[in-house]
Design an enzyme around this catalytic site. Structure first.
Site, PDB file in Angstrom:
ATOM      1  N   SER A 533       0.850  -1.186   0.000  1.00  0.00           N
ATOM      2  CA  SER A 533       0.000   0.000   0.000  1.00  0.00           C
ATOM      3  C   SER A 533       0.893   1.246   0.000  1.00  0.00           C
ATOM      4  CB  SER A 533      -0.952  -0.031   1.193  1.00  0.00           C
ATOM      5  OG  SER A 533      -1.938   0.961   1.072  1.00  0.00           O
ATOM      6  N   HIS A 650      -7.974  -4.998  -0.936  1.00  0.00           N
ATOM      7  CA  HIS A 650      -6.726  -4.308  -0.637  1.00  0.00           C
ATOM      8  C   HIS A 650      -5.779  -5.193   0.163  1.00  0.00           C
ATOM      9  CE1 HIS A 650      -4.090  -0.948  -0.469  1.00  0.00           C
ATOM     10  NE2 HIS A 650      -4.134  -0.853   0.845  1.00  0.00           N
TER      11      HIS A 650
END
Length: 677
Positions: A533, A650
């Protein structure tokens, strides 16, 4: 690189035929290159850790019940279940299964991934269950009857919401607050609710009563009900950017602003208002530092009588990490040079009493994982674990002794291993702490350096079974860098890297990498780094700006094209962190590090081998970042491996099988490249 010059813009078409064909081709090449007996053994080993029944079944206490969501080899998607405290104390609790997600997915032909449940108290007969397809942030919401173990259909008056990035919560058995996709113009530019409404059972969603509307450029709007007996209140919050928000008391349709700084964390418990400052706050003649925790009577504060009590003030080594209320006390977790301490604060007539909870390990990280001030008094649950110490679940009551409730098993042999803390000197002279986990007598060897550096997220010690078994046991050294951008030393450790200060994150991480070599812990050829991320962005910067420091890199679910990040999915919500690339002045500093725009040909500069991994179903960080970067690196002659999970959100994986597979890819990639050194 101008948008018109971007030859890989077509890879931003998430589910386009051409883009997915490219993904499948790259996946096949990567899997074929890394597969074999060693990979199979690693995958099976990690899957065993993920699926074992010996894990702690962490649960949330709600009155008489403890709720848990559980996945294992038999229940791939998972079980939502509950038990009593008496049962939970036993070695093998009897669980009451409320919802079998595998059975639901099979019956409905959907790859449902659990998103959580809100149980309405005190009766605990109704719940709002959140499910996502393949692990995306966007979810569907359905009302669930805990007595009949069935979903309540909309035609029978049940609350149900289609797929969207929804915010919803109970007011009472007949009413909820809801923010969702109500149609054109109802979402912010970041894709979150712009409008929040009060929705009554049995009425169409279109007839729900609007209680607040934000602006399109806001991040999100939310509302919630505080049902604390004697202190029932409604609140609305308007997040104007990622770090600034306005909190209001809602009385019917009337809104009253709670006049705290917009960048502060504001919460209310009974009659107490708590304010955690993010930047210095001057009230009258007194200035409170960033990172302080302050208390006031909420009604007096709103009326203009601002009498603040300092509950915590930071120093150069100590910051506030976490806080939570029991019925009569406030628990604080502090970090002193990234080592946790637990404190109990008790409000008195003229001051607050403070005590420290003893008996917690210095090199373990302790987190408050649950309190239930409404029905279970001053009881609290803690989880404590370290890099070499499996997690311990403790329960206690303020004023009493801590009790070990559950103990996780060891998944690797830590005998002869040690944890050390060192400090590296960054370019501006700041000392950056980092933890090193290795065999006590080891010399320079394969080393994996992990970093994140953003959004005030602290990297505290914690046990990783897969890391221990597949890295440490095999002779690797594991390092975690507490670089700026996190919250290890309070808000200023983060705020100084916002926007134009972002270079400090990169300089800190590079300083740790150099320090590891200087101390003889590793060599450049044997040093790898990993991040996901925002940490994936960090890896992209390492490969383009500091390639000479590493032997290999792993870049997961990353941001990489910082020219377009704010236009993709939730990217607009992070402008407060990185800056606005449409502003020429801000693009000037963003362009200096944006990985996609800074790739050069292999003939100009050698990059270390890099594995880039993402998920098609990630609707937070667009998979186009990873796709385009991999294509660009390959075009310019660099050694890049690419893998994209078609599901997973994610987190990159929607079940244990997928998680084991992608984790095994990482370790196999690292060992193959570092073992050559």
């Amino acid at each position: 690189m101008a948008i018109s010059d971007d030859p890989y813009l077509w890879l931003e078409d998430v589910t386009g035929d051409a883009a997915l064909a490219w993904v499948r081709e790259k996946n096949e090449v990567t899997v074929e290159a890394l597969s074999g007996p060693a990979f199979d053994a690693t995958e099976a080993s990690i899957r065993e850790i993920l699926d074992t029944d010996a894990r702690i079944p962490y649960a949330r206490r709600r009155g008489q019940f403890l709720y848990n969501f559980w996945r294992d080899g038999e229940h791939v998607r998972g079980l939502w279940r509950r038990t009593t405290m008496d049962e939970y104390r036993t070695d093998n609790p009897v669980w009451d299964v409320l919802l079998d997600l595998d059975a639901l997915a099979e019956s409905e032909g959907e790859n449902w991934v659990w998103g959580g449940a809100q149980v309405l108290r005190p009766d605990q007969r109704l719940a709002l269950v959140t499910l996502s397809r393949g692990g995306a942030d966007a979810t569907v919401v359905r009302e669930f009857d805990l007595d009949s173990r069935t979903f309540r259909a909309p035609e029978d008056g049940g609350f149900a919401l289609p797929e969207a990035k929804t915010d919803v919560g109970w007011i009472d058995a007949e009413t909820v607050f809801v923010g969702t996709d109500f149609g054109d113009g109802s979402l912010t530019e970041s894709g979150y609710p712009r409008i929040t409404k009060r929705w009554r059972r049995g009425t169409p969603l279109v007839e729900a009563e609007t209680v607040f509307e934000g602006e399109a450029q806001d991040i999100s709007i939310s509302a919630w009900h505080d049902r604390t007996p004697g202190f029932e209140r409604d609140f609305v919050q308007r997040a104007t950017d990622f770090y600034n928000s306005e909190t209001y008391l809602l009385d019917g349709s009337a809104l009253t602003l709670i006049p705290t700084p917009t960048d502060a964390s504001t919460s209310v418990h009974e009659n107490w208002l708590l304010v955690r400052t993010m930047t210095p706050w001057t009230v009258g003649e007194q200035t409170y530092p960033a990172g302080a925790l302050l208390a006031a009577d909420v009604d007096e504060f709103i009326s203009g009588t601002i009498a603040l009590t300092v509950l915590f003030a930071p120093d150069a080594h100590t910051s506030l990490h976490q806080y939570a209320w029991t019925e009569n006390h406030l628990l604080l977790v502090t970090l002193q040079d990234v080592r946790t301490q637990l404190h109990v604060l008790t409000p008195r007539a003229k001051q607050w009493d403070t005590t420290t909870v003893d008996g917690l390990s210095d090199l373990a990280s302790t987190e408050i994982i649950g309190t239930d001030a409404e029905e279970n008094g001053d009881e609290f649950f803690l989880s404590s674990s370290g890099y070499l110490t499996p997690a311990t679940l403790l329960v206690g009551t303020v004023g009493g002794e801590l009790e070990v409730l559950k103990q996780a098993p060891a998944f690797f042999d830590a005998d002869g291993m040690a944890v050390e803390q060192f400090f590296a000197r960054s370019d501006d002279g700041t000392d950056i702490p980092y933890f090193v986990v290795r065999r006590a007598d080891s010399g320079p060897g394969p080393t994996l350096l992990y970093g994140y550096g953003g959004f005030e997220i602290s990297m505290t010690p914690g046990y990783g079974g897969a890391t221990g078994r597949e890295w440490l046991e095999r002779g690797g050294t594991y390092v975690v860098a507490n670089i700026r951008g996190g919250g290890e030393y309070g808000p200023s450790w983060h705020t100084q890297v916002l926007r134009a200060g972002r270079h400090l994150v990169h300089e800190d991480f590079a300083a740790v990498a150099r320090d590891l070599v200087t101390r003889g812990i590793t060599t450049t050829e044997q040093l790898a780094a990993q991040g996901g991320s925002n940490g994936g962005l960090l890896m992209g910067i390492m490969v383009t700006k500091y390639p000479e420091l590493f032997g290999a890199l792993v870049c997961q679910v990353p941001l990489l094209d910082m020219k377009r990040y704010h236009l993709l999915l939730a990217g607009a919500s992070w402008v407060a962190e990185y800056g606005n690339p449409d502003d020429p002045d801000e693009w000037e500093f963003i362009s200096q590090y944006s990985p996609y725009q800074n790739v050069v040909a292999a003939s100009e500069r050698r990059y270390p081998p890099i594995l880039i991994a993402t998920s098609t179903r990630d609707d937070r960080v667009h998979p186009g970042h990873a796709r385009k970067m991999a294509a660009r690196l390959a075009e310019l002659g660099h050694d890049v491996s690419y893998y994209e999970n078609i599901e997973g959100g994610h987190g990159g994986a929607s079940d244990n099988a997928q998680l084991a597979f992608k984790t095994a890819l990482t370790y196999e990639f690292l060992w193959r490249h570092l073992a050559r050194s």
